[in-house]
Design a protein around this motif. Structure first.
Motif, PDB file in Angstrom:
ATOM      1  N   ASP A 327       0.827  -1.206   0.000  1.00  0.00           N
ATOM      2  CA  ASP A 327       0.000   0.000   0.000  1.00  0.00           C
ATOM      3  C   ASP A 327       0.864   1.260   0.000  1.00  0.00           C
ATOM      4  O   ASP A 327       1.917   1.320   0.652  1.00  0.00           O
ATOM      5  N   ASN A 328       0.400   2.270  -0.756  1.00  0.00           N
ATOM      6  CA  ASN A 328       1.082   3.567  -0.806  1.00  0.00           C
ATOM      7  C   ASN A 328       0.463   4.493   0.234  1.00  0.00           C
ATOM      8  O   ASN A 328      -0.718   4.830   0.147  1.00  0.00           O
ATOM      9  N   TYR A 329       1.261   4.871   1.223  1.00  0.00           N
ATOM     10  CA  TYR A 329       0.805   5.762   2.293  1.00  0.00           C
ATOM     11  C   TYR A 329       1.285   7.179   2.003  1.00  0.00           C
ATOM     12  O   TYR A 329       2.487   7.415   1.923  1.00  0.00           O
ATOM     13  N   GLN A 357      10.342   2.105   1.780  1.00  0.00           N
ATOM     14  CA  GLN A 357      10.687   2.973   0.654  1.00  0.00           C
ATOM     15  C   GLN A 357       9.991   4.325   0.814  1.00  0.00           C
ATOM     16  O   GLN A 357       8.889   4.407   1.374  1.00  0.00           O
ATOM     17  N   ILE A 358      10.639   5.366   0.290  1.00  0.00           N
ATOM     18  CA  ILE A 358      10.050   6.708   0.263  1.00  0.00           C
ATOM     19  C   ILE A 358      10.106   7.204  -1.176  1.00  0.00           C
ATOM     20  O   ILE A 358      11.153   7.135  -1.827  1.00  0.00           O
ATOM     21  N   TRP A 359       8.977   7.700  -1.661  1.00  0.00           N
ATOM     22  CA  TRP A 359       8.874   8.152  -3.049  1.00  0.00           C
ATOM     23  C   TRP A 359       8.252   9.539  -3.099  1.00  0.00           C
ATOM     24  O   TRP A 359       7.404   9.883  -2.280  1.00  0.00           O
ATOM     25  N   GLN A 360       8.659  10.311  -4.106  1.00  0.00           N
ATOM     26  CA  GLN A 360       7.876  11.476  -4.471  1.00  0.00           C
ATOM     27  C   GLN A 360       6.619  10.998  -5.187  1.00  0.00           C
ATOM     28  O   GLN A 360       6.580   9.884  -5.709  1.00  0.00           O
ATOM     29  N   LYS A 365       0.281   8.199  -8.473  1.00  0.00           N
ATOM     30  CA  LYS A 365       1.282   7.141  -8.544  1.00  0.00           C
ATOM     31  C   LYS A 365       2.601   7.633  -7.959  1.00  0.00           C
ATOM     32  O   LYS A 365       2.822   8.825  -7.757  1.00  0.00           O
ATOM     33  N   LYS A 366       3.486   6.670  -7.713  1.00  0.00           N
ATOM     34  CA  LYS A 366       4.855   7.033  -7.336  1.00  0.00           C
ATOM     35  C   LYS A 366       5.553   7.596  -8.565  1.00  0.00           C
ATOM     36  O   LYS A 366       5.378   7.101  -9.676  1.00  0.00           O
ATOM     37  N   ASP A 367       6.330   8.646  -8.359  1.00  0.00           N
ATOM     38  CA  ASP A 367       7.128   9.199  -9.450  1.00  0.00           C
ATOM     39  C   ASP A 367       8.212   8.189  -9.826  1.00  0.00           C
ATOM     40  O   ASP A 367       8.982   7.741  -8.980  1.00  0.00           O
ATOM     41  N   ARG A 368       8.257   7.824 -11.104  1.00  0.00           N
ATOM     42  CA  ARG A 368       9.192   6.776 -11.551  1.00  0.00           C
ATOM     43  C   ARG A 368      10.632   7.091 -11.157  1.00  0.00           C
ATOM     44  O   ARG A 368      11.414   6.199 -10.863  1.00  0.00           O
ATOM     45  N   ASP A 369      10.996   8.365 -11.190  1.00  0.00           N
ATOM     46  CA  ASP A 369      12.376   8.747 -10.883  1.00  0.00           C
ATOM     47  C   ASP A 369      12.479   9.381  -9.501  1.00  0.00           C
ATOM     48  O   ASP A 369      13.475  10.056  -9.205  1.00  0.00           O
ATOM     49  N   GLY A 370      11.465   9.159  -8.671  1.00  0.00           N
ATOM     50  CA  GLY A 370      11.381   9.950  -7.446  1.00  0.00           C
ATOM     51  C   GLY A 370      11.670   9.231  -6.156  1.00  0.00           C
ATOM     52  O   GLY A 370      11.279   9.719  -5.089  1.00  0.00           O
ATOM     53  N   GLN A 371      12.342   8.056  -6.168  1.00  0.00           N
ATOM     54  CA  GLN A 371      12.666   7.411  -4.901  1.00  0.00           C
ATOM     55  C   GLN A 371      13.759   8.203  -4.201  1.00  0.00           C
ATOM     56  O   GLN A 371      14.686   8.722  -4.824  1.00  0.00           O
ATOM     57  N   THR A 372      13.640   8.319  -2.879  1.00  0.00           N
ATOM     58  CA  THR A 372      14.576   9.140  -2.117  1.00  0.00           C
ATOM     59  C   THR A 372      14.914   8.455  -0.803  1.00  0.00           C
ATOM     60  O   THR A 372      14.182   7.558  -0.344  1.00  0.00           O
ATOM     61  N   ASP A 373      16.007   8.878  -0.194  1.00  0.00           N
ATOM     62  CA  ASP A 373      16.453   8.271   1.065  1.00  0.00           C
ATOM     63  C   ASP A 373      15.716   8.835   2.273  1.00  0.00           C
ATOM     64  O   ASP A 373      15.628   8.181   3.307  1.00  0.00           O
ATOM     65  N   ILE A 380       5.728  16.500   1.669  1.00  0.00           N
ATOM     66  CA  ILE A 380       4.734  15.438   1.479  1.00  0.00           C
ATOM     67  C   ILE A 380       5.384  14.344   0.644  1.00  0.00           C
ATOM     68  O   ILE A 380       6.082  14.631  -0.331  1.00  0.00           O
ATOM     69  N   ALA A 381       5.170  13.091   1.019  1.00  0.00           N
ATOM     70  CA  ALA A 381       5.785  11.989   0.275  1.00  0.00           C
ATOM     71  C   ALA A 381       4.915  10.749   0.366  1.00  0.00           C
ATOM     72  O   ALA A 381       3.990  10.655   1.180  1.00  0.00           O
ATOM     73  N   CYS A 382       5.237   9.788  -0.493  1.00  0.00           N
ATOM     74  CA  CYS A 382       4.586   8.478  -0.490  1.00  0.00           C
ATOM     75  C   CYS A 382       5.530   7.477   0.172  1.00  0.00           C
ATOM     76  O   CYS A 382       6.723   7.439  -0.146  1.00  0.00           O
ATOM     77  N   VAL A 383       4.993   6.677   1.081  1.00  0.00           N
ATOM     78  CA  VAL A 383       5.794   5.708   1.830  1.00  0.00           C
ATOM     79  C   VAL A 383       5.224   4.306   1.613  1.00  0.00           C
ATOM     80  O   VAL A 383       4.005   4.126   1.614  1.00  0.00           O
ATOM     81  N   ILE A 384       6.103   3.347   1.414  1.00  0.00           N
ATOM     82  CA  ILE A 384       5.698   1.951   1.301  1.00  0.00           C
ATOM     83  C   ILE A 384       6.300   1.187   2.469  1.00  0.00           C
ATOM     84  O   ILE A 384       7.474   1.374   2.801  1.00  0.00           O
TER      85      ILE A 384
END
Length: 697
Positions: A327-329, A357-360, A365-373, A380-384
């Motif tokens: 799930d994308n939180y 994982q943390i994504w923009q 959707k999660k940004d394809r190039d947006g994974q971050t540390d 604001i971010a998406c967390v898995i």
């Protein structure tokens, strides 16, 4: 991720349906360079309306988050629905936003859902700016919309732009640009570049006097906001541009005013100044008060967290998008830093959560190039990774617990029975409904084991229709759907003073208890049930027995009324006296007595069936008004008022939801497609006696 919190803007686009929110969002993405082509709502090519249901209907159903940069500002923009059935999406977004752009159609002006979203923004103390869109439409009126915002919304709009012309190209004076009142310049937007190229020019002589008059009105607002500017005006000195912007910015952030701009998002006119205004006037996370919460171990203790990376981490889950891969939180980070591959605490569930994982986010959707540390305070971010948290829950550092206020959603007003076609579909249906529940806090599903049917509940016909399509199309289920039904409530018509009794033999024990209870109606029939312990301190029962009696009253109240078990509301229960025997007056006996008092009290006070009432707004040409008013009256509606808005008349009515099924189609039929309508929940009222009697048969 942005490290300079002062440059972050968390904003939402909110408005009535069809005011142009998604078109504004799409134009902002294009002009900022975040995308290379402008999508169209009517073509189903916008980034934020990427669900098939949204593309088919041409409306926003699910809130979407996009990121872009403009003038060194990093913008998190949430595009929200305008239809009242999906108001939860607006609610959850406003809860986490720092500012909002309220969009009005220059033709329709302040509409029903405009009032709803404005009130929601008021409730969360969200500063806002105003954009009057569709200035190139037939019947557009800048001043009419401006003059409506104060009396209808309680706003204080301060125009920093005025339009050059109004209406489409074939009228005598069409809309063709805007006048910037701060710099006193005319701005034209090159149609061949979709509005990317902006030409600044001197104001034509025939418009200059009018522009100066409007500018003086803007400066009067500045003088009210800035003593320094007022003193300069008294000394007949020119107020510097930076001082004007600073004064207006403080007024917006303190919610004293709303700066107002105008344009046509469809043609790219006026959108660039709006994007600049977002950075200049709406607050950064640093401009907002520190977030407050409670200590989960000491609920009476208030804690605060500042938007500072050095503070302990805390954030709020405001949306969950179920996915098979996890799930994308969606999380708004209020303080500290959230790191990938870390563990956090969810105090609402008393569970630890993994942050894998943390994504923009881009759209839904999660940004394809947006994974971050990591993600820092204010962003604001998406967390898995999380498994237990639900919408409105807090996640925080396990060594510095805090529980932030949750998000309150409206109760559903409409239900529909469904059942799987086969046993094989039953398990799949349960999984699909669980996924939909996690995604949508206003959607509820409850299985009736006796009938094998499941009752799904939502905010209206369109909401249930979208759920129906998702079950059949997205999940591929074979499901039977039955006719929607209204979610009634129950209350009481009067007061009663009763004595609940337990006097029965159980085994070798003679059980005895008497509990005197007063039951009375509350002023608001839809208010939650209140249960009070008025037993005197010297009552002849122990604290455990007293608690058992009170808990029984609360549980019975939560279980529903006598007519058909609908939720009980608008009732006050007060236990004020108790009698005991030497033996047998234990917890069980007083639970039985409390249950008996509850049933007797409801019966003597007179159960009343309550039906949901909707606020209906119909916008129609004058020549169809008679037919539409007559149709509303046949539906038991009370006409609350009518008013003229340009060439149209707006009818406001209060109507029972039961009578409003299929109303949007009826409006189109009666007006040959020229009238439109919107509805929102208003409250509850006693249902006709025949409806109540039907549940007693």
């Amino acid at each position: 991720m942005a490290s300079d919190i002062s440059k972050i803007r968390n904003i939402g686009i909110i408005a009535h349906i069809d005011a142009g929110k998604t078109t504004v969002t799409e134009r902002m993405l294009y002009l900022s360079g975040a995308k290379h082509r402008v999508g169209r709502v009517d073509h189903g090519t916008t980034d934020t309306d990427d669900d098939p249901e949204e593309q088919e209907r041409g409306i926003t159903i699910f809130s979407a988050c996009v990121k872009y940069s403009w003038n060194a500002f990093n913008i998190n923009l949430l595009d929200t629905p305008g239809h009242v059935d999906f108001t939860a999406e607006v609610e959850r977004c406003l809860r986490v936003l720092d500012g909002a752009v309220v969009v009005f159609s220059a033709r329709e002006g302040v509409e029903a859902q405009s009032e709803t979203v404005w009130r929601q923004a008021d409730r969360y103390s969200v500063p806002r700016i105003v954009f009057i869109n569709k200035m190139d439409r037939e019947g557009a009126s800048f001043e009419s919309v401006l003059n409506d915002i104060g009396p209808r919304l309680g706003g204080k709009p301060v125009p920093i732009e005025i339009p050059v012309g109004e209406g489409p190209s074939h009228v005598k004076d069409p809309f063709r640009g805007v006048i910037d009142l701060i710099d006193l310049k005319m701005l034209e937007f090159d149609p061949s570049t979709e509005g990317k190229e902006v030409r600044e020019k001197e104001i034509p002589a025939e418009l200059l006097d009018d522009a100066k008059l409007w500018r003086e009105q803007m400066l009067e607002a500045v003088y009210d906001l800035s003593e320094e500017a007022a003193l300069m005006a008294m000394e007949e000195k020119e107020v510097p541009r930076e001082m004007i912007i600073a004064a207006l910015r403080s007024g917006v952030i303190e919610r004293k005013i709303q700066v107002l701009l105008c344009g046509s998002a469809l043609h790219g006119i006026g959108v660039q100044p709006l994007m600049t205004a977002v950075g200049n006037f709406l607050p950064s996370p640093l401009d907002r008060p520190p977030v407050e919460g409670i200590d989960p171990k000491k609920p009476e203790t208030t804690l605060i967290r500042k938007p500072d990376p050095s503070e302990p981490f805390c954030g709020l889950v405001f949306k969950i998008l179920p996915a098979k891969t996890g799930d994308n939180y969606w999380i708004r980070v209020y303080s500290g830093v959230l790191k990938q591959n870390s563990r956090v605490q969810c105090p609402n569930r008393n569970k630890k959560e993994n942050i894998a994982q943390i994504w923009q986010i881009h759209a839904t959707k999660k940004d394809r190039d947006g994974q971050t540390d990591s993600v820092t305070a204010g962003d604001i971010a998406c967390v898995i990774g999380p498994r237990f948290a639900i919408t409105g829950d807090t996640v925080c550092d396990s060594s510095a617990l805090i529980e932030l206020p949750s998000i309150n959603f409206a109760e559903s007003v409409l239900s529909m029975a469904i059942e799987p076609e086969s046993t094989a579909d039953k398990k799949k249906l349960e999984e699909a409904l669980d996924m939909l529940r996690r995604q949508d806090p206003t959607f509820h599903a409850q299985e009736n084991e006796e009938s094998g049917q499941t009752l799904i509940s939502g905010m209206g016909e369109l909401h249930l229709e979208v759920i129906q399509h998702r079950l059949t199309r997205d999940f591929g289920l074979n499901v039977k759907f039955y006719k929607p039904r209204v979610n009634y409530r129950e209350t009481i018509g009067g007061s009663a003073d009763v004595v609940g009794v337990c006097n029965r033999q159980m085994g070798a024990t003679q059980m005895f208890a008497r509990l005197s209870v007063k039951i009375s109606p509350l002023d608001n029939p839809s208010a939650p049930v209140l249960v009070f312990d008025r037993l005197p301190p010297d009552a002849p029962i122990s604290n455990t027995v007293r608690d058992a009696a009170m808990n029984e009253l609360r549980e019975r109240a939560a279980g529903g009324g006598l007519l058909a078990g609908f939720p009980l509301s608008g009732v006050k229960l007060e236990a004020y006296a108790a009698e005991v025997a030497e033996e047998g007056s234990d917890e069980i006996a007083f639970r039985i007595a409390a249950g008996d008092a509850f049933d007797r009290g409801l019966e003597e006070a007179g159960p009343v069936l309550l039906e949901p009432v909707m606020k209906v707004e119909v916008t129609t040409p004058d020549n169809y008004m008679g037919e539409l008013v007559g149709d509303l009256q046949q539906r038991r509606a009370i006409i609350a008022g009518t008013e003229s808005r340009g060439e149209m008349t707006v009818i406001t009515a209060h109507a029972p939801l039961k009578e409003m099924f299929g109303y949007s189609g009826a409006v189109r039929s009666l007006s040959q497609g020229r009238a439109g309508s919107s509805m929102e929940p208003l409250g509850y009222q006693p249902a006709p006696k025949a409806d109540a009697d039907a549940f007693l048969m």
